[in-house]
Design an enzyme around this catalytic site. Sequence first.
Site, short mmCIF file in Angstrom:
data_model
loop_
_atom_site.label_atom_id
_atom_site.label_comp_id
_atom_site.label_asym_id
_atom_site.label_seq_id
_atom_site.Cartn_x
_atom_site.Cartn_y
_atom_site.Cartn_z
N LYS A 73 -8.18 7.51 5.85
CA LYS A 73 -6.82 7.73 5.36
C LYS A 73 -6.76 7.46 3.85
CE LYS A 73 -5.60 2.97 6.45
NZ LYS A 73 -5.57 2.10 7.62
N ARG A 127 3.56 -4.42 13.69
CA ARG A 127 3.86 -3.31 12.80
C ARG A 127 4.07 -2.09 13.68
NH1 ARG A 127 -0.52 -1.48 8.39
NH2 ARG A 127 -1.54 -1.02 10.37
N TYR A 146 -1.07 -5.83 -26.48
CA TYR A 146 0.36 -5.98 -26.23
C TYR A 146 0.69 -7.43 -25.86
CZ TYR A 146 1.20 -0.93 -26.01
OH TYR A 146 1.33 0.40 -26.28
N MET A 167 -2.18 1.37 -21.02
CA MET A 167 -2.16 2.52 -20.12
C MET A 167 -3.49 3.25 -20.03
SD MET A 167 0.45 5.76 -19.99
CE MET A 167 1.92 4.76 -19.99
C1 LIG Z 1 -6.72 1.39 8.07
C2 LIG Z 1 -6.98 1.15 9.52
C3 LIG Z 1 -8.24 0.70 9.96
C4 LIG Z 1 -9.36 0.33 9.01
O1 LIG Z 1 -9.19 -0.94 8.47
P1 LIG Z 1 -10.28 -1.57 7.49
O2 LIG Z 1 -9.79 -2.94 7.25
O3 LIG Z 1 -10.28 -0.75 6.26
O4 LIG Z 1 -11.58 -1.51 8.20
C5 LIG Z 1 -8.44 0.60 11.33
N1 LIG Z 1 -7.43 0.90 12.21
C6 LIG Z 1 -6.22 1.31 11.81
C7 LIG Z 1 -5.18 1.62 12.83
C8 LIG Z 1 -5.95 1.44 10.45
O5 LIG Z 1 -4.73 1.85 10.06
#
Ligand SMILES: *Cc1c(COP(=O)(O)O)cnc(C)c1O
Length: 359
Positions: free
Chosen positions: A35, A130, A255, A303
């Site tokens: 993702k 969640r 800065y 930046m």
């Molecule tokens: C992002 C995610 C993972 C992977 O987690 P990592 O800590 O990057 O290994 C696994 N399962 C779900 C449902 C996730 O959203």
Amino acid sequence: MTRPSRVVIDKEALKHNFLRVRELAPGSKIMAIIKADAYGHGLVRVANTLSDADAFGVAFLEEAEELRAASIANPIVLLEGPHKAVDLTSIVQLKLEIVIHNEYQLDILEQAILDEPLQVWIKIDTGMHRLGFPLEDITNILKRVAQCKNIKASFRLMTHLATANEQDNPLTQQQLENFKQACNNLKVEKSVANSAGVIGFSKTHADWNRPGLMLYGVSPLTETHGDELKLKPVMTLESELISIQKLKKGEPVGYGATWHCPENMPVGVVAAGYGDGFPRHAKSGTPILVNDVRCALIGRASMVMLTVDLRNQPQAKIGDRVVLWGESLPVEEIARCADTIPYELLCGVHKRLKFVERG
Ligand SMILES: *Cc1c(COP(=O)(O)O)cnc(C)c1O
């Protein structure tokens, strides 16, 4: 001048880390989590490199579309599942698997008319709070799942760990017990572990594991670096020196004039800043490699530039190579210096940077 900052992606390292997952959990299939543009490494690039993955996990339909458009044929799991009923049409067309985690999604599946049943992963909330069906609803939900004609009989069960990155947090054990109870000896495939589970808790290994961060060579465990776990960093963010100043004792830099030279010294200007994804909150003293030698960030990153203490590299010149994280400089360390986590730094590299593949 052309932009000197670039992101080097080491495909050999990616393959190495994938094999490391196999080695740590030889009995489990791997859903490689890609993702967020494969944690900033490039969605299609990573999928092509990890063609041995048993499945890929993405968050959104658009990501799955991009993978199928690039002829990626592996199973793809939509980790957030359908957001709306109309999504089901694309899900069927693209032959995607879906996670469902709330009753709204189960409702739309029950009401849909589909050509064939879908491979569905039922997500159970065992303590992260969640996504996922609450424990007390599971018996009822599983009855509905078994009766739903749009869900294959070989549905799967999963949960997500909230604290597996902390070795001594009792929540992980509690989540495992909750999951076991919810699964009630059902003979279907199951999945629990993220990277931290794969590495730190062999009890979390199941039919499927879901590693993300570790594939990119980075440790999910607090206070540990990827190399200590035999992982190799995949992403290196590098740039060049574009200017060098000889400053005098007491002169401020950058800065806010937050940093003052403790002596007469050379200061380098690097062509990368928060606009490229380097964290603005990185403290003075954050390590930066100049010609492979550890130097230190001074003042605040701006930046498209940042400044570096060159007392460890007094002979450095304009055009010399600078590494901000990656090979020989763990992103875990930079994240700590910026009060963040490596995930955020990797995802945050800017897409307009030049990406170069190696291996
Ligand atoms: C992002 C995610 C993972 C992977 O987690 P990592 O800590 O990057 O290994 C696994 N399962 C779900 C449902 C996730 O959203």
